[in-house]
Design a protein around this motif. Sequence first.
Motif, mmCIF file in Angstrom:
data_model
loop_
_atom_site.group_PDB
_atom_site.id
_atom_site.type_symbol
_atom_site.label_atom_id
_atom_site.label_comp_id
_atom_site.label_asym_id
_atom_site.label_seq_id
_atom_site.Cartn_x
_atom_site.Cartn_y
_atom_site.Cartn_z
ATOM 1 N N LYS A 137 -4.708 4.674 -17.996
ATOM 2 C CA LYS A 137 -5.825 3.804 -18.383
ATOM 3 C C LYS A 137 -6.114 2.882 -17.202
ATOM 4 N N ALA A 138 -7.395 2.686 -16.891
ATOM 5 C CA ALA A 138 -7.746 1.826 -15.756
ATOM 6 C C ALA A 138 -7.062 0.469 -15.904
ATOM 7 N N TRP A 139 -6.528 -0.072 -14.815
ATOM 8 C CA TRP A 139 -5.815 -1.351 -14.870
ATOM 9 C C TRP A 139 -6.814 -2.509 -14.956
ATOM 10 N N SER A 140 -6.436 -3.496 -15.768
ATOM 11 C CA SER A 140 -7.274 -4.699 -15.835
ATOM 12 C C SER A 140 -6.967 -5.547 -14.600
ATOM 13 N N GLU A 141 -7.793 -6.576 -14.376
ATOM 14 C CA GLU A 141 -7.564 -7.448 -13.218
ATOM 15 C C GLU A 141 -6.200 -8.130 -13.316
ATOM 16 N N THR A 142 -5.832 -8.547 -14.548
ATOM 17 C CA THR A 142 -4.532 -9.204 -14.754
ATOM 18 C C THR A 142 -3.399 -8.245 -14.387
ATOM 19 N N LEU A 156 0.838 -1.214 0.000
ATOM 20 C CA LEU A 156 0.000 0.000 0.000
ATOM 21 C C LEU A 156 0.868 1.258 0.000
ATOM 22 N N ARG A 157 2.006 1.178 0.682
ATOM 23 C CA ARG A 157 2.934 2.317 0.662
ATOM 24 C C ARG A 157 3.500 2.509 -0.740
ATOM 25 N N LYS A 158 3.922 1.403 -1.346
ATOM 26 C CA LYS A 158 4.479 1.459 -2.708
ATOM 27 C C LYS A 158 3.474 2.045 -3.687
ATOM 28 N N LEU A 159 2.240 1.642 -3.483
ATOM 29 C CA LEU A 159 1.171 2.075 -4.397
ATOM 30 C C LEU A 159 1.043 3.601 -4.410
ATOM 31 N N THR A 160 1.164 4.206 -3.223
ATOM 32 C CA THR A 160 1.013 5.672 -3.166
ATOM 33 C C THR A 160 2.239 6.384 -3.739
ATOM 34 N N GLU A 161 3.373 5.620 -3.870
ATOM 35 C CA GLU A 161 4.558 6.232 -4.483
ATOM 36 C C GLU A 161 4.486 6.167 -6.006
ATOM 37 N N TYR A 162 3.623 5.331 -6.514
ATOM 38 C CA TYR A 162 3.494 5.129 -7.958
ATOM 39 C C TYR A 162 2.878 6.375 -8.605
ATOM 40 N N PRO A 163 3.437 6.869 -9.729
ATOM 41 C CA PRO A 163 3.020 8.191 -10.233
ATOM 42 C C PRO A 163 1.688 8.217 -10.986
ATOM 43 N N ILE A 164 0.653 7.643 -10.380
ATOM 44 C CA ILE A 164 -0.668 7.591 -11.031
ATOM 45 C C ILE A 164 -1.238 8.992 -11.269
ATOM 46 N N LEU A 165 -1.097 9.851 -10.259
ATOM 47 C CA LEU A 165 -1.658 11.209 -10.397
ATOM 48 C C LEU A 165 -1.065 11.916 -11.614
ATOM 49 N N GLU A 166 0.255 11.756 -11.784
ATOM 50 C CA GLU A 166 0.924 12.375 -12.936
ATOM 51 C C GLU A 166 0.351 11.829 -14.236
ATOM 52 N N GLU A 167 0.190 10.498 -14.263
ATOM 53 C CA GLU A 167 -0.346 9.854 -15.475
ATOM 54 C C GLU A 167 -1.743 10.379 -15.788
ATOM 55 N N ILE A 168 -2.554 10.536 -14.750
ATOM 56 C CA ILE A 168 -3.925 11.028 -14.972
ATOM 57 C C ILE A 168 -3.872 12.461 -15.514
ATOM 58 N N ARG A 169 -3.032 13.279 -14.889
ATOM 59 C CA ARG A 169 -2.933 14.693 -15.303
ATOM 60 C C ARG A 169 -2.484 14.797 -16.753
ATOM 61 N N GLN A 170 -1.583 13.898 -17.154
ATOM 62 C CA GLN A 170 -1.060 13.958 -18.530
ATOM 63 C C GLN A 170 -1.948 13.213 -19.526
#
Length: 218
Positions: free
Chosen positions: A201-206, A183-197
């Motif tokens: 794309k929503a992640w599939s279950e796989t 969960l800590r790693k997940l919040t370090e992942y640059p998702i916000l940046e990706e969304i802003r740019q």
Amino acid sequence: MRAVAGYIPILLDCEGRPCLVIGGGMIAERKTQALLEAKAMVTVISPELSQGLFTLYETNRIMWERRVFAGGDTQGYWMVHATTDQEMVNQRIAEEANLKGILVNVASHTEASTFLNPAVMRRGRLTIAVSTEGAGPIVATNICKLLNEEYGDEYEIYLDFLYLMRAEIKKSVNSPKQRHKLLRKLTEYPILEEIRQGRFKAWSETQIHLWIAKNEED
Ligand SMILES: C[C@@]1(CC(=O)O)c2cc3[nH]c(cc4nc(cc5[nH]c(cc(n2)[C@H]1CCC(=O)O)[C@@](C)(CC(=O)O)[C@@H]5CCC(=O)O)C(CC(=O)O)=C4CCC(=O)O)c(CCC(=O)O)c3CC(=O)O
Ligand SMILES: NC(=O)C1=CN([C@@H]2O[C@H](COP(=O)(O)OP(=O)(O)OC[C@H]3O[C@@H](n4cnc5c(N)ncnc54)[C@H](O)[C@@H]3O)[C@@H](O)[C@H]2O)C=CC1
């Protein structure tokens, strides 16, 4: 004067709970709207209603007892809002609710309340509540407006993503230590940046399970 920082901010689950609003003016309408958004069951006691409250009554969104407050009215309620324009009546309501251990907000008198309504801004699952402990409700609202510009739509998408990932991690990872790490790693992942740019794309279950498996090993 009350010492500052004497309150604990909390989020209350009001769904299905019986809430009483006493008074039928604009302030009663504002408190009722907030309660309805939180799916509470609202009863209003007042000899008259604002146009907005009357529409809510006509459309069966609220119950209405067309009369003035009488002793004993708070019985059986979970939360009470005293919003009449009669300070003495509001004080009596507060005393009664306090004796019964019912949450009470007094619109005319901060100190008589057991809880205050902060100014609120929402973005999907994000709630930011701002309080000045009654010193300046307009200032609280203005701070919310600033935050509203700061925290854009990307947070709605981001928090939906985190919600989904968190649920998956809780479901598929047993060790609390591993869960915390992920969960800590997940919040370090640059998702916000990706969304802003516009690259997200929503992640599939796989994809989700691959990410969990890879990061569990690291
Ligand atoms: C303590 C608190 C208790 C509570 O109501 O929960 C309280 C108390 C009082 N407000 C008063 C006045 C006004 N309040 C507003 C507006 C709001 N007031 C809200 C909350 C709170 N107000 C709680 C603390 C919030 C905090 O921590 O800072 C907001 C944020 C949220 C909400 O109401 O849900 C909402 C924003 C609405 C929005 O954003 O749309 C306006 C402006 C307007 O209406 O446009 C005025 C007129 C201007 C002025 O007076 O400043 C008076 C004097 C009444 C009198 O003169 O008789 C008292 C009583 C007292 O001071 O004792
Ligand atoms: N907390 C807040 O955010 C704010 C609080 N206020 C306070 O809230 C009070 C109410 O404001 P408004 O709704 O604008 O006033 P309003 O005058 O529009 O409404 C008062 C309502 O109370 C009803 N009422 C009067 N006596 C009653 C009784 N004995 N039992 C039941 N209902 C009764 C009236 O019929 C009316 O519907 C103000 O007097 C003020 O002190 C005002 C502005 C903001």
